[in-house]
Enzyme design. Structure first.
Site, PDB file in Angstrom:
ATOM      1  CE  LYS A  57      -3.976   0.332   2.231  1.00  0.00           C
ATOM      2  NZ  LYS A  57      -5.057   0.372   1.228  1.00  0.00           N
TER       3      LYS A  57
HETATM    4  N1  PMP Z   1      -7.213  -3.118  -3.133  1.00  0.00           N
HETATM    5  C1  PMP Z   1      -6.758  -1.887  -2.880  1.00  0.00           C
HETATM    6  C2  PMP Z   1      -6.068  -1.135  -3.963  1.00  0.00           C
HETATM    7  C3  PMP Z   1      -6.953  -1.321  -1.609  1.00  0.00           C
HETATM    8  O1  PMP Z   1      -6.519  -0.082  -1.352  1.00  0.00           O
HETATM    9  C4  PMP Z   1      -7.636  -2.058  -0.620  1.00  0.00           C
HETATM   10  C5  PMP Z   1      -7.883  -1.446   0.732  1.00  0.00           C
HETATM   11  N2  PMP Z   1      -6.793  -1.638   1.585  1.00  0.00           N
HETATM   12  C6  PMP Z   1      -8.076  -3.346  -0.933  1.00  0.00           C
HETATM   13  C7  PMP Z   1      -7.845  -3.847  -2.204  1.00  0.00           C
HETATM   14  C8  PMP Z   1      -8.765  -4.193   0.087  1.00  0.00           C
HETATM   15  O2  PMP Z   1      -7.869  -4.562   1.112  1.00  0.00           O
HETATM   16  P1  PMP Z   1      -8.347  -4.808   2.593  1.00  0.00           P
HETATM   17  O3  PMP Z   1      -9.432  -5.812   2.528  1.00  0.00           O
HETATM   18  O4  PMP Z   1      -7.131  -5.308   3.283  1.00  0.00           O
HETATM   19  O5  PMP Z   1      -8.823  -3.509   3.129  1.00  0.00           O
END
Ligand code: PMP
Length: 305
Positions: free
Chosen positions: A158
């Protein structure tokens, strides 16, 4: 955004209004930062608990290592800091945003000369894609922007700068009158939403794109896979095509902010019956039950505040 009382700033709780950074911070100019998105929920027994806190902080640490940003705090320290912040803010349920970023230092693209700073915010957040979206499904479009690839960014981390790509897709979709964008990978397979993973249900089988499609390995995605498999569903990582999406029985998105949100329309094609399908609804129930401590087996995912 609803202001809370405090922000956690490198070990100190500072007033919300004082959580400022210098204009010449490296991350503000070049996106040299990593972050997380985490939620806490009010649980069935009245207390508040953070959903998979440790896994999020371990992913933050992995994102920082992937982009070469030196972490000043361990995943464990970050979890403790989050709990301290939530207690101070007295939030029953919250969206939690840790950010590790390069601050002011030497001029130029090399971030090594800029001090790394760590801050955590927590604030109240409702349904990211709207109450109506969660209940009745959202309308999505296939973005004209492709999802970042393993050749140019690190999709599994991220990293803040990479979110310009998501912001382009999200704003294009909103301007065109849709709720969300679904992005394709560089090779044209389905990747994910702008901040959420995608699942489809076809002939009773649940499919979700693999890491090679440039996805972020969502913690909600992993949780939903585990929850559905425990119910006996066949869940597979599959390369999906744009055209294939139009004719599946169900589509839903998963993410910390979006939780489990049904998709009722893509590019003007109605998905299935146009209503959230049975697997989607079951995934919503299971996820909400686990996050609120209503399912004994998944209390291990909760960190009580
Ligand atoms: N894809 C992206 C690009 C994201 O930013 C997120 C949010 N963190 C997700 C998928 C989903 O991840 P998570 O379930 O860990 O929040």
């Amino acid at each position: 955004m609803e202001p809370a009382t405090y922000i956690w700033d490198e070990g100190e709780l500072i007033p919300w209004a004082d959580a400022n950074v210098h204009f010449l911070s490296h991350a503000l100019h070049y996106g040299t930062a990593v972050f997380e998105g985490i939620r806490s929920y009010q649980t069935a027994d009245g207390g508040s608990a953070v959903f998979r806190l440790n896994e999020h902080m371990v992913r933050l640490d992995a994102s920082a290592r992937a982009y070469g940003i030196p972490m000043s705090y361990s995943a464990d320290d970050m979890s403790k800091a989050t709990l301290e912040l939530l207690r101070a803010n007295s939030l029953e349920s919250a969206y939690i945003r840790p950010l590790v970023f390069h601050g002011v230092g030497e001029f130029g693209l090399n971030p090594a000369g800029s001090r790394v700073r760590t801050m955590i915010g927590a604030f109240a957040l409702g349904k990211y894609l709207g109450e109506d979206g969660v209940k009745n499904g959202i309308r999505a479009m296939i973005s004209s922007w492709r999802r970042i690839s393993h050749d140019d960014f690190i999709p599994t981390a991220k990293g803040s700068g990479a979110y310009l790509n998501s912001a382009l897709a999200k704003s294009e979709a909103k301007r065109a009158g849709f709720d969300e964008a679904i992005m394709l990978s560089q090779s044209g397979s389905v990747s994910e939403g702008t901040g959420m993973n995608i699942f489809v249900v076809s002939e009773g089988v649940v499919h979700t794109p693999p890491v090679s499609a440039g996805i972020l390995c969502g913690i909600t995605r992993l949780s939903v896979i585990e929850l559905l498999e425990a119910e006996g569903y066949d869940v597979r990582e599959t390369d999906l095509t744009r055209g294939g999406l139009y004719t599946v029985d169900e589509v839903f998105l998963t993410g910390t902010a979006a939780e489990v949100t049904p998709v009722r329309e893509i590019d003007g094609r109605v998905i299935g019956s146009g209503r959230p399908g049975p697997v989607t609804v079951r995934a919503q129930e299971l996820f909400a039950g686990a996050a609120r401590g209503e399912i004994e087996e998944y209390r291990r995912w909760l960190e009580y505040v």
